[in-house]
Write an enzyme that holds these catalytic residues in place. Structure first.
Site, PDB file in Angstrom:
ATOM      1  N   HIS A 116       0.831  -1.205   0.000  1.00  0.00           N
ATOM      2  CA  HIS A 116       0.000   0.000   0.000  1.00  0.00           C
ATOM      3  C   HIS A 116       0.864   1.253   0.000  1.00  0.00           C
ATOM      4  O   HIS A 116       0.609   2.200  -0.753  1.00  0.00           O
ATOM      5  CB  HIS A 116      -0.921   0.003   1.229  1.00  0.00           C
ATOM      6  CG  HIS A 116      -2.190  -0.766   1.030  1.00  0.00           C
ATOM      7  ND1 HIS A 116      -2.222  -1.968   0.372  1.00  0.00           N
ATOM      8  CD2 HIS A 116      -3.472  -0.511   1.418  1.00  0.00           C
ATOM      9  CE1 HIS A 116      -3.466  -2.422   0.353  1.00  0.00           C
ATOM     10  NE2 HIS A 116      -4.242  -1.560   0.992  1.00  0.00           N
ATOM     11  N   HIS A 122       0.531  -2.195   9.009  1.00  0.00           N
ATOM     12  CA  HIS A 122       1.946  -2.526   8.838  1.00  0.00           C
ATOM     13  C   HIS A 122       2.808  -1.992   9.982  1.00  0.00           C
ATOM     14  O   HIS A 122       2.431  -1.075  10.704  1.00  0.00           O
ATOM     15  CB  HIS A 122       2.485  -2.019   7.496  1.00  0.00           C
ATOM     16  CG  HIS A 122       2.013  -2.830   6.327  1.00  0.00           C
ATOM     17  ND1 HIS A 122       2.611  -4.004   5.946  1.00  0.00           N
ATOM     18  CD2 HIS A 122       0.997  -2.624   5.438  1.00  0.00           C
ATOM     19  CE1 HIS A 122       1.996  -4.489   4.884  1.00  0.00           C
ATOM     20  NE2 HIS A 122       1.001  -3.680   4.559  1.00  0.00           N
TER      21      HIS A 122
END
Length: 328
Positions: free
Chosen positions: A209, A290
């Site tokens: 992403h 993340h």
């Protein structure tokens, strides 16, 4: 102050004419005493690029200080908070922006770039050299996106990196499925692992992403930056290496026909909107998804592709003859 270099002017250093880049108007080339490397960004570009690590830092600080985020469990396997404990709507992987914008990020990047390429008057009328070279730059960035996230003569680089750092696919659905663990390890990509009910575990997972959102938005920024910077001090300053090894300054070429036109009215507003939404989703990714290191490596991989397409040509005339430079 810099002075304009004419095609037939001579260098003060040795009296020899300085060759210009093929297809680049001589009015855009200026001699300069500045010794900054052509591979380095201008002040404006440096500020633009600095937004990305600053955004990742801001999101990480927010996730650390926010009581709701700190108290919510985090799953390393899914790189996110479990849906039932998500501290925000944007922390859900199935939020509408993630599903219909980020997951389709390169579609939106392509649509914004195509709009800019077709309607922005700065590219000229018809199939111009500027428009062709912009298409080459887009193709090069798209190839990098594909190599990293989709396919690289087999599994993409993200999956290869995960396996190289010790990761593997593990079946976690039920105890019976674990009996096929040895077979499951042979699944080499995240997609095939998930298709058989497994999960990636054990390796370093570069944030796709972060990579996508930085690469796509920076591509748009670099392309339409000449359209939204009108002040001389902002649009000048890029250094290029000429064919004889000399370093010169290159300016954005002025188009008298459109000099007085509002720069954001044709082709730029949509691109600017897509880039702005990408920045917001980058901030949300930094805050809720993340680890810091996964986001940092996503940043580095995105910057490496941008450097090759937008900075390497400035110092290598042969590459510049193919990819060109935005605005000239």
């Amino acid at each position: 102050m810099s002075t304009r270099r004419k095609p037939t002017s001579s260098s003060a250093a040795n009296g020899q004419p300085t060759p210009l880049t093929s297809g680049m108007p001589s009015s855009t080339i200026r001699t300069s005493s500045n010794t900054r490397s052509p591979f380095f960004p201008t002040r404006l570009e440096a500020l633009l690029l600095a937004i990305y690590p600053a955004t990742l830092l801001l999101g990480s600080v927010f996730s650390t200080l926010s009581p709701a985020t700190r108290s919510a469990p985090y799953s390393a396997a899914s790189q996110s908070h479990p849906p039932e404990f998500a501290p925000s709507y944007f922390a859900h992987k199935k939020n509408v922006f993630n599903v219909y914008f980020v997951k389709l990020g390169w579609f939106w990047t392509t649509a914004a770039f195509a709009t800019l390429l077709v309607v922005w008057p700065g590219f000229g009328a018809g199939l111009t050299v500027k428009r062709i070279r912009a298409g080459f730059r887009y193709a090069a960035i798209t190839l990098w996106w594909m190599f990293v996230t989709q396919w690289f003569f087999g599994p993409p680089l993200i999956d290869r990196g995960f396996r190289f750092t010790g990761g593997q696919c593990e079946l976690l659905r039920d105890p019976e499925a674990r009996q096929g663990m040895s077979d499951t390890r042979e699944y080499f990509t995240a997609a095939t692992c998930k298709a058989v009910g497994g999960q990636w575990k054990g390796g370093h997972d570069i944030s796709g992403h972060v990579f996508l959102l930085i690469l796509g938005s920076a591509l748009l920024w670099f392309e339409f930056l000449p359209a939204v910077t009108r002040m001389e001090g902002l649009r000048d300053g890029r250094r290029i290496m000429l064919e004889d090894g000399k370093v010169a300054s290159v300016a954005v070429e002025k188009d008298p026909e459109h000099e007085k036109e509002e720069p954001t009215t044709r082709g730029v507003k949509f691109s600017l909107g897509v880039a702005a939404l990408m920045w917001w989703m980058l901030l949300m990714t930094a805050a809720y998804f993340h680890t810091w290191f996964e986001k940092f490596t996503g940043l580095l991989v995105a910057f490496s592709g941008l450097w090759v397409v937008y900075f390497l040509p400035r110092g290598v005339p042969q590459v510049r003859a193919v990819l060109g430079m935005p605005g000239v």
